[in-house]
Write an enzyme that holds these catalytic residues in place. Structure first.
Site, PDB file in Angstrom:
ATOM      1  N   HIS A 132       7.247  -9.843  -4.567  1.00 25.01           N
ATOM      2  CA  HIS A 132       8.038  -8.622  -4.717  1.00 25.01           C
ATOM      3  C   HIS A 132       7.436  -7.731  -5.804  1.00 25.01           C
ATOM      4  O   HIS A 132       7.268  -6.512  -5.610  1.00 25.01           O
ATOM      5  CB  HIS A 132       9.484  -9.001  -5.067  1.00 25.01           C
ATOM      6  CG  HIS A 132      10.367  -7.859  -5.437  1.00 25.01           C
ATOM      7  ND1 HIS A 132      11.264  -7.294  -4.566  1.00 25.01           N
ATOM      8  CD2 HIS A 132      10.506  -7.180  -6.607  1.00 25.01           C
ATOM      9  CE1 HIS A 132      11.908  -6.311  -5.172  1.00 25.01           C
ATOM     10  NE2 HIS A 132      11.467  -6.229  -6.423  1.00 25.01           N
ATOM     11  N   GLU A 133       7.103  -8.318  -6.953  1.00 24.77           N
ATOM     12  CA  GLU A 133       6.563  -7.524  -8.066  1.00 24.77           C
ATOM     13  C   GLU A 133       5.168  -6.975  -7.748  1.00 24.77           C
ATOM     14  O   GLU A 133       4.860  -5.828  -8.079  1.00 24.77           O
ATOM     15  CB  GLU A 133       6.540  -8.360  -9.349  1.00 24.77           C
ATOM     16  CG  GLU A 133       7.897  -8.848  -9.815  1.00 24.77           C
ATOM     17  CD  GLU A 133       8.907  -7.728 -10.018  1.00 24.77           C
ATOM     18  OE1 GLU A 133       8.496  -6.568 -10.248  1.00 24.77           O
ATOM     19  OE2 GLU A 133      10.114  -8.009  -9.933  1.00 24.77           O
ATOM     20  N   HIS A 136       5.626  -3.966  -5.704  1.00 27.31           N
ATOM     21  CA  HIS A 136       5.948  -2.784  -6.504  1.00 27.31           C
ATOM     22  C   HIS A 136       4.668  -2.105  -6.990  1.00 27.31           C
ATOM     23  O   HIS A 136       4.553  -0.876  -6.975  1.00 27.31           O
ATOM     24  CB  HIS A 136       6.795  -3.181  -7.718  1.00 27.31           C
ATOM     25  CG  HIS A 136       8.268  -3.183  -7.471  1.00 27.31           C
ATOM     26  ND1 HIS A 136       8.933  -2.158  -6.844  1.00 27.31           N
ATOM     27  CD2 HIS A 136       9.226  -4.095  -7.787  1.00 27.31           C
ATOM     28  CE1 HIS A 136      10.230  -2.421  -6.785  1.00 27.31           C
ATOM     29  NE2 HIS A 136      10.428  -3.607  -7.338  1.00 27.31           N
ATOM     30  N   GLU A 201      13.502  -0.843  -4.258  1.00 28.76           N
ATOM     31  CA  GLU A 201      13.762  -2.280  -4.263  1.00 28.76           C
ATOM     32  C   GLU A 201      13.773  -2.831  -2.833  1.00 28.76           C
ATOM     33  O   GLU A 201      13.199  -3.893  -2.566  1.00 28.76           O
ATOM     34  CB  GLU A 201      15.089  -2.589  -4.969  1.00 28.76           C
ATOM     35  CG  GLU A 201      15.060  -2.409  -6.477  1.00 28.76           C
ATOM     36  CD  GLU A 201      14.022  -3.274  -7.155  1.00 28.76           C
ATOM     37  OE1 GLU A 201      13.851  -4.440  -6.759  1.00 28.76           O
ATOM     38  OE2 GLU A 201      13.366  -2.784  -8.096  1.00 28.76           O
TER      39      GLU A 201
END
Length: 280
Positions: A132-133, A136, A201
């Protein structure tokens, strides 16, 4: 281009336009110019210094590969799969399980995890969080979020200093209009910023699950992090809270909580991951 990305660009344009319009409404052409200048200055500052500010605010320290070989191995694998440089890795002393990424682009990115997340998640779940990071970073969400925060701050400043930035008496709005804009303008900017954060998100969840080929590790991780965040406080400013994978302030009670939510509902994120929305 995904619907979340299109939504982000529309919201950013609305946020930037609001800064100039509010400046013009409060101070005529001079106010609009000041609004534009503030936006550009703050965007520039956010672009260059967002990583340093976020790392310093979290109290994170560099993680070495000798101390954290699993951490390095997972991030290195994910970065290679995403075709991006290896980010710098940090560990925050906070005991609330959480994580964030920062940096203006993949070449200047950093990822930080808390001590708490290392104790609560297994390595497969942590891999979901780190995917997920990394997403980003690849999606340029850190830059987008920094720009949104800078413009929202510009709106707040120009509304607060409207009396000083206005033109002559003929150009000034009437006192009632001025007071209303001073109250409503910062709220509008904050709501637009939060909408951008929520959209990004969802996109990072989707991209991270695709990177792994599985949404279940991240779904399990989000459930554990959300539960812990409700009972383990974290000393973080509201401005920095948008960086984290789950809102670190979620344990605080507030009125109109859903309206001022900085992150999408965790249960909705988990449902999307388990329903394989990311595969579409």
């Amino acid at each position: 281009m995904s619907k979340n990305t299109i939504k982000t660009y529309v919201l950013l344009a609305a946020l930037g336009g609001a800064l100039v319009l509010i400046g013009g409404g409060l101070g005529g052409s001079g106010g609009a110019a000041i609004g534009l200048f503030l936006g550009l200055a703050m965007c520039g500052g956010s672009y260059w210094f967002s990583d340093k500010l976020a790392i310093k605010a979290s109290g994170a320290v560099p993680a070495t590969e000798a101390e954290m070989p699993e951490y390095y191995a997972i991030v290195r694998e994910l970065a290679q799969k995403a075709d991006m440089p290896m980010p710098r890795l940090f560990i925050s002393p906070d005991m609330q399980p959480n994580a964030f990424a920062t940096g203006r682009n993949p070449e200047h990115a950093a990822v930080a995890v808390t001590q708490g997340i290392l104790q609560v998640l297994d390595w497969e779940e942590l891999k979901g969080v780190l995917a997920h990071e990394i997403s980003h970073v690849g999606n340029r969400d850190i830059l987008i979020g920094s720009v949104a925060a800078a413009i929202a701050t510009g709106i707040m400043f120009i509304s607060r200093f409207a009396m000083f930035f206005g033109g002559d008496d003929e150009d000034r709005p009437n006192p009632i209009m001025l007071l209303a804009m001073m109250i409503l303008a910062p709220m509008a900017g904050m709501l637009l910023q939060m909408a951008i954060t929520r959209s990004r998100e969802y996109e990072a969840d989707r991209t991270g699950a695709r990177l792994l080929g599985d949404g279940e590790p991240l779904a399990r991780a989000l459930a554990k992090i959300e539960t812990a965040a409700q009972r383990i406080p974290m000393d973080v400013s509201p401005q920095q809270a948008t960086l984290y994978i789950v809102n670190p302030l979620s344990g605080r009670k507030m009125q109109f909580g859903s309206l001022f939510r900085t992150h999408p509902p965790t249960e909705d994120r988990i449902a999307r991951l388990r329903n394989r929305d990311w595969a579409n």
